[in-house]
Design a protein around this motif. Structure first.
Motif, PDB file in Angstrom:
ATOM      1  N   GLY A 131       0.805  -1.207   0.000  1.00 49.75           N
ATOM      2  CA  GLY A 131       0.000   0.000   0.000  1.00 49.75           C
ATOM      3  C   GLY A 131       0.835   1.254   0.000  1.00 49.75           C
ATOM      4  O   GLY A 131       1.993   1.258   0.402  1.00 49.75           O
ATOM      5  N   GLU A 132       0.204   2.311  -0.500  1.00 49.49           N
ATOM      6  CA  GLU A 132       0.864   3.611  -0.491  1.00 49.49           C
ATOM      7  C   GLU A 132      -0.174   4.694  -0.219  1.00 49.49           C
ATOM      8  O   GLU A 132      -1.370   4.487  -0.398  1.00 49.49           O
ATOM      9  CB  GLU A 132       1.595   3.871  -1.802  1.00 49.49           C
ATOM     10  N   VAL A 133       0.320   5.839   0.201  1.00 46.26           N
ATOM     11  CA  VAL A 133      -0.550   6.946   0.580  1.00 46.26           C
ATOM     12  C   VAL A 133      -0.335   8.093  -0.401  1.00 46.26           C
ATOM     13  O   VAL A 133       0.795   8.385  -0.792  1.00 46.26           O
ATOM     14  CB  VAL A 133      -0.224   7.416   2.023  1.00 46.26           C
ATOM     15  N   SER A 134      -1.441   8.734  -0.777  1.00 44.48           N
ATOM     16  CA  SER A 134      -1.332   9.961  -1.571  1.00 44.48           C
ATOM     17  C   SER A 134      -1.667  11.133  -0.648  1.00 44.48           C
ATOM     18  O   SER A 134      -2.471  11.012   0.290  1.00 44.48           O
ATOM     19  CB  SER A 134      -2.257   9.916  -2.785  1.00 44.48           C
ATOM     20  N   TYR A 135      -1.049  12.274  -0.923  1.00 40.78           N
ATOM     21  CA  TYR A 135      -1.140  13.439  -0.052  1.00 40.78           C
ATOM     22  C   TYR A 135      -1.653  14.652  -0.828  1.00 40.78           C
ATOM     23  O   TYR A 135      -1.455  14.745  -2.039  1.00 40.78           O
ATOM     24  CB  TYR A 135       0.247  13.762   0.545  1.00 40.78           C
ATOM     25  N   ASP A 136      -2.245  15.594  -0.094  1.00 42.61           N
ATOM     26  CA  ASP A 136      -2.683  16.835  -0.736  1.00 42.61           C
ATOM     27  C   ASP A 136      -1.467  17.762  -0.871  1.00 42.61           C
ATOM     28  O   ASP A 136      -0.377  17.441  -0.368  1.00 42.61           O
ATOM     29  CB  ASP A 136      -3.841  17.468   0.032  1.00 42.61           C
ATOM     30  N   PRO A 137      -1.613  18.913  -1.546  1.00 49.75           N
ATOM     31  CA  PRO A 137      -0.461  19.818  -1.737  1.00 49.75           C
ATOM     32  C   PRO A 137       0.191  20.297  -0.438  1.00 49.75           C
ATOM     33  O   PRO A 137       1.365  20.635  -0.416  1.00 49.75           O
ATOM     34  CB  PRO A 137      -1.060  20.995  -2.515  1.00 49.75           C
ATOM     35  N   GLU A 138      -0.574  20.296   0.660  1.00 50.48           N
ATOM     36  CA  GLU A 138      -0.008  20.721   1.945  1.00 50.48           C
ATOM     37  C   GLU A 138       0.672  19.572   2.689  1.00 50.48           C
ATOM     38  O   GLU A 138       1.192  19.750   3.783  1.00 50.48           O
ATOM     39  CB  GLU A 138      -1.104  21.322   2.851  1.00 50.48           C
ATOM     40  N   GLY A 139       0.635  18.375   2.113  1.00 50.19           N
ATOM     41  CA  GLY A 139       1.290  17.229   2.728  1.00 50.19           C
ATOM     42  C   GLY A 139       0.408  16.419   3.654  1.00 50.19           C
ATOM     43  O   GLY A 139       0.895  15.542   4.361  1.00 50.19           O
ATOM     44  N   LYS A 140      -0.890  16.698   3.662  1.00 51.10           N
ATOM     45  CA  LYS A 140      -1.809  15.932   4.500  1.00 51.10           C
ATOM     46  C   LYS A 140      -2.189  14.636   3.785  1.00 51.10           C
ATOM     47  O   LYS A 140      -2.469  14.640   2.588  1.00 51.10           O
ATOM     48  CB  LYS A 140      -3.072  16.741   4.808  1.00 51.10           C
ATOM     49  N   PRO A 141      -2.189  13.514   4.509  1.00 49.18           N
ATOM     50  CA  PRO A 141      -2.560  12.246   3.857  1.00 49.18           C
ATOM     51  C   PRO A 141      -4.035  12.256   3.453  1.00 49.18           C
ATOM     52  O   PRO A 141      -4.899  12.681   4.224  1.00 49.18           O
ATOM     53  CB  PRO A 141      -2.288  11.191   4.933  1.00 49.18           C
ATOM     54  N   LEU A 142      -4.296  11.816   2.214  1.00 55.30           N
ATOM     55  CA  LEU A 142      -5.667  11.799   1.701  1.00 55.30           C
ATOM     56  C   LEU A 142      -6.212  10.395   1.501  1.00 55.30           C
ATOM     57  O   LEU A 142      -7.256  10.043   2.015  1.00 55.30           O
ATOM     58  CB  LEU A 142      -5.738  12.528   0.354  1.00 55.30           C
ATOM     59  N   ILE A 143      -5.484   9.618   0.719  1.00 46.96           N
ATOM     60  CA  ILE A 143      -5.969   8.290   0.331  1.00 46.96           C
ATOM     61  C   ILE A 143      -4.859   7.265   0.527  1.00 46.96           C
ATOM     62  O   ILE A 143      -3.719   7.478   0.125  1.00 46.96           O
ATOM     63  CB  ILE A 143      -6.439   8.277  -1.138  1.00 46.96           C
ATOM     64  N   HIS A 144      -5.227   6.174   1.160  1.00 49.35           N
ATOM     65  CA  HIS A 144      -4.317   5.038   1.331  1.00 49.35           C
ATOM     66  C   HIS A 144      -4.897   3.913   0.489  1.00 49.35           C
ATOM     67  O   HIS A 144      -6.053   3.548   0.671  1.00 49.35           O
ATOM     68  CB  HIS A 144      -4.252   4.659   2.806  1.00 49.35           C
ATOM     69  N   SER A 145      -4.121   3.390  -0.431  1.00 52.18           N
ATOM     70  CA  SER A 145      -4.641   2.346  -1.313  1.00 52.18           C
ATOM     71  C   SER A 145      -3.589   1.272  -1.519  1.00 52.18           C
ATOM     72  O   SER A 145      -2.397   1.490  -1.317  1.00 52.18           O
ATOM     73  CB  SER A 145      -5.057   2.938  -2.659  1.00 52.18           C
ATOM     74  N   GLY A 146      -4.071   0.094  -1.925  1.00 48.73           N
ATOM     75  CA  GLY A 146      -3.128  -0.982  -2.161  1.00 48.73           C
ATOM     76  C   GLY A 146      -3.815  -2.284  -2.522  1.00 48.73           C
ATOM     77  O   GLY A 146      -4.969  -2.300  -2.958  1.00 48.73           O
ATOM     78  N   THR A 147      -3.093  -3.369  -2.321  1.00 43.78           N
ATOM     79  CA  THR A 147      -3.571  -4.698  -2.680  1.00 43.78           C
ATOM     80  C   THR A 147      -3.411  -5.652  -1.514  1.00 43.78           C
ATOM     81  O   THR A 147      -2.595  -5.431  -0.620  1.00 43.78           O
ATOM     82  CB  THR A 147      -2.777  -5.270  -3.882  1.00 43.78           C
ATOM     83  N   ILE A 148      -4.210  -6.702  -1.554  1.00 45.81           N
ATOM     84  CA  ILE A 148      -4.073  -7.819  -0.620  1.00 45.81           C
ATOM     85  C   ILE A 148      -4.059  -9.081  -1.459  1.00 45.81           C
ATOM     86  O   ILE A 148      -4.932  -9.263  -2.313  1.00 45.81           O
ATOM     87  CB  ILE A 148      -5.234  -7.872   0.394  1.00 45.81           C
ATOM     88  N   GLN A 149      -3.072  -9.922  -1.237  1.00 51.26           N
ATOM     89  CA  GLN A 149      -2.982 -11.199  -1.947  1.00 51.26           C
ATOM     90  C   GLN A 149      -2.975 -12.340  -0.944  1.00 51.26           C
ATOM     91  O   GLN A 149      -2.214 -12.310   0.024  1.00 51.26           O
ATOM     92  CB  GLN A 149      -1.728 -11.267  -2.811  1.00 51.26           C
ATOM     93  N   ASP A 150      -3.800 -13.345  -1.213  1.00 48.61           N
ATOM     94  CA  ASP A 150      -3.828 -14.547  -0.376  1.00 48.61           C
ATOM     95  C   ASP A 150      -2.603 -15.380  -0.732  1.00 48.61           C
ATOM     96  O   ASP A 150      -2.471 -15.870  -1.852  1.00 48.61           O
ATOM     97  CB  ASP A 150      -5.108 -15.336  -0.632  1.00 48.61           C
ATOM     98  N   ILE A 151      -1.676 -15.520   0.213  1.00 46.61           N
ATOM     99  CA  ILE A 151      -0.439 -16.273  -0.027  1.00 46.61           C
ATOM    100  C   ILE A 151      -0.373 -17.526   0.842  1.00 46.61           C
ATOM    101  O   ILE A 151       0.701 -18.094   1.046  1.00 46.61           O
ATOM    102  CB  ILE A 151       0.814 -15.388   0.204  1.00 46.61           C
ATOM    103  N   THR A 152      -1.534 -17.961   1.311  1.00 50.68           N
ATOM    104  CA  THR A 152      -1.583 -19.119   2.205  1.00 50.68           C
ATOM    105  C   THR A 152      -0.940 -20.340   1.577  1.00 50.68           C
ATOM    106  O   THR A 152      -0.107 -21.013   2.205  1.00 50.68           O
ATOM    107  CB  THR A 152      -3.043 -19.429   2.601  1.00 50.68           C
ATOM    108  N   GLU A 153      -1.293 -20.648   0.340  1.00 50.49           N
ATOM    109  CA  GLU A 153      -0.755 -21.845  -0.313  1.00 50.49           C
ATOM    110  C   GLU A 153       0.742 -21.712  -0.563  1.00 50.49           C
ATOM    111  O   GLU A 153       1.485 -22.688  -0.420  1.00 50.49           O
ATOM    112  CB  GLU A 153      -1.515 -22.144  -1.609  1.00 50.49           C
TER     113      GLU A 153
END
Length: 171
Positions: A88-110
């Motif tokens: 995951g990574e975070v995107s920030y507004d022009p003032e440096g405030k965190p806005l959106i955190h997005s990413g992936t989840i993968q099932d690696i059990t096997e």
């Protein structure tokens, strides 16, 4: 996403809305119509031993601008345990405030189960080889040592850690 067992998520940090793709619901073993995707519900599904390390990694991602990259276990409603890898990574507004955190989840059990079986197989083979009085090694196609028995290590005067990965002709 279903074939690769990879889902994506996005959390809008300002209102706190958390979105999951259909595959994440499948990975978690929950019905999207009955499961409320909140941070609390997400954390409750996580294995108790993994909650604190995950929280620390998440904090570092949001406030120290570090990339989220970790494995954790989750416990499905039916009691089965799965291991997932999240990025995951975070995107920030022009003032440096965190806005959106997005990413992936993968099932690696096997993959985790297969890796453990391989580790056990390697340990079993190494134990068998250590019963042989003659020096014995297994090499890859580049003649690098994959494993060696104790007798070989004694013959070349090196520890097991010193011979693994080295070319067999240079010892």
């Amino acid at each position: 996403q279903k074939m690769a067992h990879v889902g994506h998520w996005e959390k809008n940090l300002v209102p706190g809305h958390l979105y999951w793709s259909e595959e994440i619901y499948r990975i978690y073993g929950v019905d999207p119509a009955l499961f409320t995707t909140t941070t609390g519900a997400f954390m409750k599904a996580m294995h108790p031993d993994d909650r604190e390390p995950f929280s620390k990694a998440l904090h570092a991602a949001v406030f120290e601008r570090k990339f989220l990259d970790m494995d954790y276990r989750l416990i499905r409603p039916d009691g089965t345990e799965r291991t997932v890898h999240t990025l995951g990574e975070v995107s920030y507004d022009p003032e440096g405030k965190p806005l959106i955190h997005s990413g992936t989840i993968q099932d690696i059990t096997e993959q985790k189960k297969a890796a453990e079986k391989l580790r056990q197989s390697e340990e079993f083979i190494r134990n068998i080889l250590n019963t042989v009085d003659e020096g014995f090694i297994v090499v890859d196609r580049d003649y690098r040592i994959l494993t060696a028995n104790k007798a070989y290590c004694v013959q070349v005067g090196r520890s097991w850690d010193e011979v693994i990965g080295r070319p067999c002709y240079g010892i």
